[in-house]
Design a protein around this motif. Sequence first.
Motif, PDB file in Angstrom:
ATOM      1  N   TYR A 166     -34.514 -56.838  65.995  1.00  0.00           N
ATOM      2  CA  TYR A 166     -35.117 -57.469  67.258  1.00  0.00           C
ATOM      3  C   TYR A 166     -35.829 -58.714  66.689  1.00  0.00           C
ATOM      4  O   TYR A 166     -36.266 -59.109  65.647  1.00  0.00           O
ATOM      5  N   ILE A 167     -35.878 -59.746  67.765  1.00  0.00           N
ATOM      6  CA  ILE A 167     -36.643 -61.384  67.356  1.00  0.00           C
ATOM      7  C   ILE A 167     -37.343 -61.457  68.695  1.00  0.00           C
ATOM      8  O   ILE A 167     -37.964 -62.382  68.628  1.00  0.00           O
ATOM      9  N   TYR A 168     -37.073 -60.441  69.782  1.00  0.00           N
ATOM     10  CA  TYR A 168     -37.987 -60.815  71.005  1.00  0.00           C
ATOM     11  C   TYR A 168     -38.712 -59.547  71.626  1.00  0.00           C
ATOM     12  O   TYR A 168     -38.063 -58.442  71.126  1.00  0.00           O
ATOM     13  N   PHE A 169     -39.881 -59.750  72.173  1.00  0.00           N
ATOM     14  CA  PHE A 169     -40.214 -58.686  72.897  1.00  0.00           C
ATOM     15  C   PHE A 169     -41.048 -59.182  74.243  1.00  0.00           C
ATOM     16  O   PHE A 169     -41.801 -60.295  73.984  1.00  0.00           O
ATOM     17  N   VAL A 170     -41.219 -58.388  75.185  1.00  0.00           N
ATOM     18  CA  VAL A 170     -41.760 -58.627  76.331  1.00  0.00           C
ATOM     19  C   VAL A 170     -42.565 -57.357  76.807  1.00  0.00           C
ATOM     20  O   VAL A 170     -42.110 -56.259  76.745  1.00  0.00           O
ATOM     21  N   ALA A 171     -43.526 -57.607  77.564  1.00  0.00           N
ATOM     22  CA  ALA A 171     -44.320 -56.196  78.223  1.00  0.00           C
ATOM     23  C   ALA A 171     -43.245 -55.637  79.276  1.00  0.00           C
ATOM     24  O   ALA A 171     -42.468 -56.228  80.012  1.00  0.00           O
ATOM     25  N   ASP A 172     -43.362 -54.365  79.101  1.00  0.00           N
ATOM     26  CA  ASP A 172     -42.188 -53.606  79.995  1.00  0.00           C
ATOM     27  C   ASP A 172     -43.020 -52.746  81.415  1.00  0.00           C
ATOM     28  O   ASP A 172     -42.288 -52.118  81.937  1.00  0.00           O
ATOM     29  N   GLY A 173     -44.143 -52.970  81.563  1.00  0.00           N
ATOM     30  CA  GLY A 173     -44.896 -52.673  82.820  1.00  0.00           C
ATOM     31  C   GLY A 173     -45.543 -51.029  82.359  1.00  0.00           C
ATOM     32  O   GLY A 173     -46.280 -50.631  83.268  1.00  0.00           O
ATOM     33  N   THR A 174     -45.239 -50.490  81.208  1.00  0.00           N
ATOM     34  CA  THR A 174     -45.791 -49.251  81.079  1.00  0.00           C
ATOM     35  C   THR A 174     -47.179 -49.276  79.801  1.00  0.00           C
ATOM     36  O   THR A 174     -47.566 -48.223  79.730  1.00  0.00           O
ATOM     37  N   GLY A 175     -47.215 -50.441  79.422  1.00  0.00           N
ATOM     38  CA  GLY A 175     -48.138 -50.644  78.413  1.00  0.00           C
ATOM     39  C   GLY A 175     -47.562 -50.980  76.997  1.00  0.00           C
ATOM     40  O   GLY A 175     -48.227 -51.248  76.316  1.00  0.00           O
ATOM     41  N   GLY A 176     -46.369 -50.629  77.103  1.00  0.00           N
ATOM     42  CA  GLY A 176     -45.716 -51.147  75.770  1.00  0.00           C
ATOM     43  C   GLY A 176     -44.687 -52.449  75.961  1.00  0.00           C
ATOM     44  O   GLY A 176     -45.001 -53.145  76.916  1.00  0.00           O
ATOM     45  N   HIS A 177     -43.776 -52.416  75.255  1.00  0.00           N
ATOM     46  CA  HIS A 177     -42.993 -53.590  75.247  1.00  0.00           C
ATOM     47  C   HIS A 177     -41.269 -53.223  75.200  1.00  0.00           C
ATOM     48  O   HIS A 177     -40.838 -51.999  74.800  1.00  0.00           O
ATOM     49  N   ALA A 178     -40.537 -54.198  75.780  1.00  0.00           N
ATOM     50  CA  ALA A 178     -39.080 -54.038  75.550  1.00  0.00           C
ATOM     51  C   ALA A 178     -38.721 -55.119  74.661  1.00  0.00           C
ATOM     52  O   ALA A 178     -39.067 -56.194  74.538  1.00  0.00           O
ATOM     53  N   PHE A 179     -37.820 -54.622  73.886  1.00  0.00           N
ATOM     54  CA  PHE A 179     -37.391 -55.372  72.573  1.00  0.00           C
ATOM     55  C   PHE A 179     -35.933 -55.743  72.481  1.00  0.00           C
ATOM     56  O   PHE A 179     -35.184 -55.057  73.318  1.00  0.00           O
ATOM     57  N   ALA A 180     -35.574 -57.107  72.006  1.00  0.00           N
ATOM     58  CA  ALA A 180     -34.145 -57.538  72.199  1.00  0.00           C
ATOM     59  C   ALA A 180     -33.955 -58.212  70.801  1.00  0.00           C
ATOM     60  O   ALA A 180     -34.638 -58.867  70.146  1.00  0.00           O
ATOM     61  N   GLU A 181     -32.527 -58.248  70.735  1.00  0.00           N
ATOM     62  CA  GLU A 181     -31.980 -58.851  69.687  1.00  0.00           C
ATOM     63  C   GLU A 181     -31.588 -60.303  69.810  1.00  0.00           C
ATOM     64  O   GLU A 181     -31.217 -61.195  69.086  1.00  0.00           O
ATOM     65  N   THR A 182     -31.130 -60.504  71.126  1.00  0.00           N
ATOM     66  CA  THR A 182     -30.581 -61.619  71.763  1.00  0.00           C
ATOM     67  C   THR A 182     -31.461 -62.381  72.708  1.00  0.00           C
ATOM     68  O   THR A 182     -32.261 -61.774  73.640  1.00  0.00           O
ATOM     69  N   LEU A 183     -31.254 -63.730  73.013  1.00  0.00           N
ATOM     70  CA  LEU A 183     -32.036 -64.420  73.915  1.00  0.00           C
ATOM     71  C   LEU A 183     -31.685 -63.998  75.151  1.00  0.00           C
ATOM     72  O   LEU A 183     -32.510 -63.794  76.219  1.00  0.00           O
ATOM     73  N   GLU A 184     -30.387 -63.904  75.611  1.00  0.00           N
ATOM     74  CA  GLU A 184     -29.901 -63.177  76.842  1.00  0.00           C
ATOM     75  C   GLU A 184     -30.501 -61.896  77.274  1.00  0.00           C
ATOM     76  O   GLU A 184     -30.838 -61.694  78.421  1.00  0.00           O
ATOM     77  N   GLU A 185     -30.566 -61.053  76.238  1.00  0.00           N
ATOM     78  CA  GLU A 185     -30.962 -59.618  76.650  1.00  0.00           C
ATOM     79  C   GLU A 185     -32.785 -59.890  77.098  1.00  0.00           C
ATOM     80  O   GLU A 185     -33.079 -59.164  77.813  1.00  0.00           O
TER      81      GLU A 185
END
Length: 389
Positions: free
Chosen positions: A348-367
């Motif tokens: 993982y090199i990205y993450f953003v809030a997911d609306g539940t209080g946690g985060h959604a993680f991603a390996e690519t910029l597209e994701e």
Amino acid sequence: MWRHIVSNFLTLLVVVVFLLGGIILWGQSQYNTAGPHADPVCLRVEPGSNMRRVSYQLEQEGAITSGAIFRIGVDYGDRSGSLKAGSWLIPQGASMAEIADIITRGGASTCGTEVVYRVGVTGSEVVVRELDTTSGRYEERVAFDPAAEGEQPEIFARVREQNDTRYRVALAEGVTSWQVVEALKSVDVLAGDIAEVPSEGTLAPDSYEVRTGDARADLIDKMRAAQDVILAAAWENRAEGLPLETPQEALILASIIEKETGVPGERRQVASVFVNRLKRGMRLQTDPTVIYGITEGRAVLGRGLRQSELRRETPWNTYVIDGLPPTPIANPGRASIEAALDPDDTDYIYFVADGTGGHAFAETLEEHNRNVAKWRQIEAERSNGSSND
């Protein structure tokens, strides 16, 4: 005739001695046998009280079967003059011997009322709690803002007059050193001044028991010492191949992790994102560092960041500087320090809030962009819902 009288006397004496020995053995058994009470008892011993009064209290509570045996046992153990004032938790089924040890041992009260001065990220509060002997947990009775105008709750004033009230100072994870110092100024059971604000990150978030008259500076030293121990242990057990050269760098990263997530289960995932970015030479680009560059830990921003602030050059703005900022941005707790030094093994090199209080993680910029789009949709829906209320 005299022989007959002497013989009868000796026989009677033997019987009396035998009976007396039996009574003593029975009394010893009663003193050391488990007590009758099926539930714990909080026994309050007033200053100036005595064993007779306490034995009566224990009888009334059903914690002992005989006040007389209790007093005799205490006298025999030479503890009559060692009674300690305070509130003492008597466990269910405690023997008289165990009770005698509890009420003469001394130390801090083990039940009764507790005042907790909580130092939080967004503010401080004073909480009055009382031990529920059935559950064994402290139950909140009242909480209030010490900085608010108006009279303090009556229960707070009352418990402050009791000599057996316990006091604690509790630091939340992620508070800044400036917030701690400011909060301690209002803890009126403490004494003395703090010469300077401690270095950021060096105070261990935890709950600290204090006594009336304790020095604020001594409490700060205790917090420092606790953080030193936590950091040293985590550094000793750190994972291999981390892009961290010193414990101070680990503390800086831990403080960022602390401010980025309040979900315990994802601390090591968040840590993996920042470790992966450091390894790749990518900027950390984390909002909490920008906020610290604006407030320097002396205030809560209380609003979203502006684009101009994201571009503003400060020593802590990880959108414009490479690597880690020069200092921690808060005081991280043990879990965040351990996460920084033993992150999950991810790409993982990205993450953003997911609306539940946690985060959604991603390996690519597209994701990551897809996750960002989902988050913006959630924000828009929430905004529309609020405007329709």
